[in-house]
Scaffold this active site. Sequence first.
Site, mmCIF file in Angstrom:
data_model
loop_
_atom_site.group_PDB
_atom_site.id
_atom_site.type_symbol
_atom_site.label_atom_id
_atom_site.label_comp_id
_atom_site.label_asym_id
_atom_site.label_seq_id
_atom_site.Cartn_x
_atom_site.Cartn_y
_atom_site.Cartn_z
ATOM 1 N N ASP A 1 6.962 -84.849 -19.504
ATOM 2 C CA ASP A 1 8.377 -84.831 -19.104
ATOM 3 C C ASP A 1 8.841 -86.237 -18.736
ATOM 4 O O ASP A 1 9.933 -86.666 -19.113
ATOM 5 C CB ASP A 1 8.580 -83.924 -17.878
ATOM 6 C CG ASP A 1 8.624 -82.460 -18.295
ATOM 7 O OD1 ASP A 1 8.792 -82.223 -19.506
ATOM 8 O OD2 ASP A 1 8.461 -81.595 -17.424
ATOM 9 N N ASP B 1 3.570 -87.949 -17.071
ATOM 10 C CA ASP B 1 3.311 -86.747 -17.865
ATOM 11 C C ASP B 1 4.344 -86.665 -18.981
ATOM 12 O O ASP B 1 5.181 -87.548 -19.127
ATOM 13 C CB ASP B 1 3.357 -85.491 -16.969
ATOM 14 C CG ASP B 1 4.707 -85.346 -16.267
ATOM 15 O OD1 ASP B 1 5.680 -86.006 -16.688
ATOM 16 O OD2 ASP B 1 4.792 -84.591 -15.281
ATOM 17 N N ASP C 1 7.188 -89.864 -13.815
ATOM 18 C CA ASP C 1 5.838 -89.307 -13.726
ATOM 19 C C ASP C 1 5.073 -89.630 -15.000
ATOM 20 O O ASP C 1 5.660 -89.712 -16.079
ATOM 21 C CB ASP C 1 5.917 -87.774 -13.596
ATOM 22 C CG ASP C 1 6.329 -87.355 -12.192
ATOM 23 O OD1 ASP C 1 6.156 -88.178 -11.272
ATOM 24 O OD2 ASP C 1 6.835 -86.227 -12.034
ATOM 25 N N GLU D 1 12.637 -90.367 -11.550
ATOM 26 C CA GLU D 1 12.724 -88.973 -11.987
ATOM 27 C C GLU D 1 12.663 -88.038 -10.768
ATOM 28 O O GLU D 1 11.658 -87.970 -10.077
ATOM 29 C CB GLU D 1 11.532 -88.684 -12.924
ATOM 30 C CG GLU D 1 11.422 -87.257 -13.372
ATOM 31 C CD GLU D 1 10.111 -87.007 -14.127
ATOM 32 O OE1 GLU D 1 9.347 -87.953 -14.373
ATOM 33 O OE2 GLU D 1 9.855 -85.840 -14.435
#
Length: 619
Positions: free
Chosen positions: A481, A479, A477, A404
Site C-alpha cells: 500500500d 508495504d 509504510d 501515509e
Amino acid sequence: MYIGGTGKPGLHHLLWEILDNAVDEATNGYASQIDVILHKDGRSMTVTDNGRGIPVDKHPTKKIPTLEVILTTLHAGAKFDNTSYVTSGGLHGVGASVVNALSESLVATIKRDGATWEQHYERGNPVTKLTKISRSSRGSGTTIFFRPDADIFETVEFDAEWIAENLEIKTYLNGSLRILFRNEVTGSRQEFHHEGGIEEFQAHQIESAGARPVHLDPFVLIQDEMIGGARVEVTIQWTEAPRETIHSFVNGIPTRDGGTHEAGFKDAIRNAVKSYMDTHDLLPRKLDISADDIREGVFGIINLFMVDPQFQGQTKEKLNNPEIKSMISGSIRIELEQFLNQHPTTGEAIATRVIQSAKARLASRAAANSVRRKTSLSHRLNLPGKLSDCSSTNPEESEIFIVEGDSAGGSAKQGRDRVTQAILPLRGKVLNAEQATLKKVMDNKELSNVVQALGCGLGENLDLKKLRYHKVILLMDADSDGHHISTLLLTFFYRYMKAMIEEGYVFIAQPPLFRIDAAKQTYWALDEADRERIISKIKRKNKNTKIEMQRFKGLGEMMPATLKATTLDPDKRRLLQISIPDSDRLITERTISDLMGKDASARFDFIMKHVNEVEDLDV
Ligand code: 0R9
C-alpha cells in the site's frame, strides 16, 4: 567529459557510440543488419555491421591505416565524412577513439575487398599491427569487440534490458534495418525489425499509453530531397490523451531537448489545423484556441536526416541549425493541411478534439486559479488544515514529509524538528494523475492539499521560486500500500510538477522494517536482506550473541523517538533522491505510461517479464 560520467549511463554511452556508427552505415544505405552480443562475462560487447567496412588503406597524411586513425584520434571520423554521409556526430558522435581509450581491450575486425583484417588495442593503444588474418571473406563489414576499463567505470555490468529497448528504437527509426541481440549471460536472442518504421513506432506508443485515437489513419509524411539534401519522416495522430507526446530525432538519435526541427514541427501542426478550422468555419465564436489546445492529445514523431547537424545545450540534445525551423514548418504545414482537406472526417474529428481541449483548458484554468489564490503566501492561513507547518520560511532549510495515514502523521509530528520539518498526513485515496485531466486532479482532496502545501502551483502555472520546501519527502509504510501511494504521488509530480523532480527536490524516506538488538547495541534494517547482513555481521563477531528482533508493521507503530532516530533526523536517516535519468527519458516516459496508464495489458506484460526478479511478489 566525453561520455557524461563514469557511472552506468557513461558505460552504456560506449555502446551507443559504436552502435551509432554501425547505424550510420545503415542509414546511408550500405548496411542492412547489425549483430550485437553481450558476452557471458556481462561486461564486454561485440557489435557487427554488414556495411562497407572501415577503410584499412594508408591514411594520406598520417601514413598509418585509416582504421588506426579512426580509433586513436579524437573526432577523426568527422574529417573523413563527405558531404552526403549522414552521421549521428555531435550527439553520441565523440568517435570510436573515446570508446577505445576507455576500454581495457578493443578488437577491430574488418572485412573488405575480399580479405579480413584485425587489430588489437589496450586502453586506446594499438598492441598489434593491422594484420590481414584471412585472404578471404564473405561479404564486408565492421566488427568491434570492446571491454570497458574497470579502473575507470564505477560499474562495468551492462544492462541487457536497457540495451534491448534502445536497439528496438533504432529499428523503428530505420525501417529497413534488422538488429539481432544475443545475450550470452542468459542465452537469449532477440530480433528487432520494424518495417513499418516510425508509423509502427507511433502505433505502439499510442497502444501502450492506452490512449484512444480520435481518428483512424495517422498523418504520415516522408519527404526526401529537401534543401541541403535533408530528409524528414513525420507521423501525427490525435488521441484522447490529456497531453501531447512528441518525440524528435536527428539521424535516428533522440533530441530530448527538441530544437529547431521540433519547433518547426509544432508550428506546422498549429498553423495547418488553425487554417483548416478557419477555412471550414469550424471555430466557435468567443473561443480562443491556443497552440497547446491544438496539440493536446497529439502523438507525433519527427525524424530528420541531415548532414552536419549542430547541437547545443548542456547535453547537446537540442538541434540548433536555424534554417531548419522554417523549412520543416513550411513543408509539413502544406502537407498536413492538404491531408485534412482530403480527409474531411478526420479533419472534423480533430477540430472537435481541439475545441474540447480549449473548453477543458478554460475550466482547468479556473480551477488552477482558485488553487493559486489559496496557495499565495499572503494567504498562509489557507494552507491545508492537516498540515503541521514548520516555523522557518526559508525554503532552502525547510522540508515537508508527506506521510501515509494520520497515526504515522502523529508520530512524525511528535518526532520532527518544528523549525525545519513540516508534516502533511494523507488519508484518502490519491488519484492516478496519468489517467486524469488537470480538473480532476485539482478536485482530488489529497493532491490538492499537497499542491496547496507546496505553494508553487502546477502544470503551466508551476513556479519553483514559490516552492516552500526544498526537500519534499514521501514517508510511506514499507508495504505494497505504501509503495502504491508513493507511485501515485511520483506519477503526479512527474506529470504536473516535473521540474521539481528535475531540480532534485523530491525524495523517498527509508524507514527501517526491523529493529535488531544484540550485545547492548541497536541496529536498524531496511529490509530482509539488510537484516540478514546485520545478523551475519553480529554472528561473525560472536556466534553465541543473543539477538532480539522486532518487525514494524507500519510507521504508525513506531515510537516518535524511534521515527526521529531512524527516519527524520538528517544526520541519521537515509533518503532516496528521485531523478529522471538523462540517459533515457524516453524509457522513463514509457515506464510511467505502461505502469500507470489505462492499458492493463502493458502492466500485465511488465509483471510477466519481471516476475522472476522478485522474491516475494505481493499481489
Ligand atoms: C560495428 C561498428 N561499426 C562502425 O564503427 C563502422 C564505421 C564505419 C565506417 C564506414 C563503413 N562502415 C562502418 N562501420 C565507412 C566506409 C567508407 C566511407 N565512410 C564510412 C568507405 O568505404 O569509403 N566509417 C565511419 C568513419 C569512417 N568509416 C572513416 F572515417 F574511416 F572513413
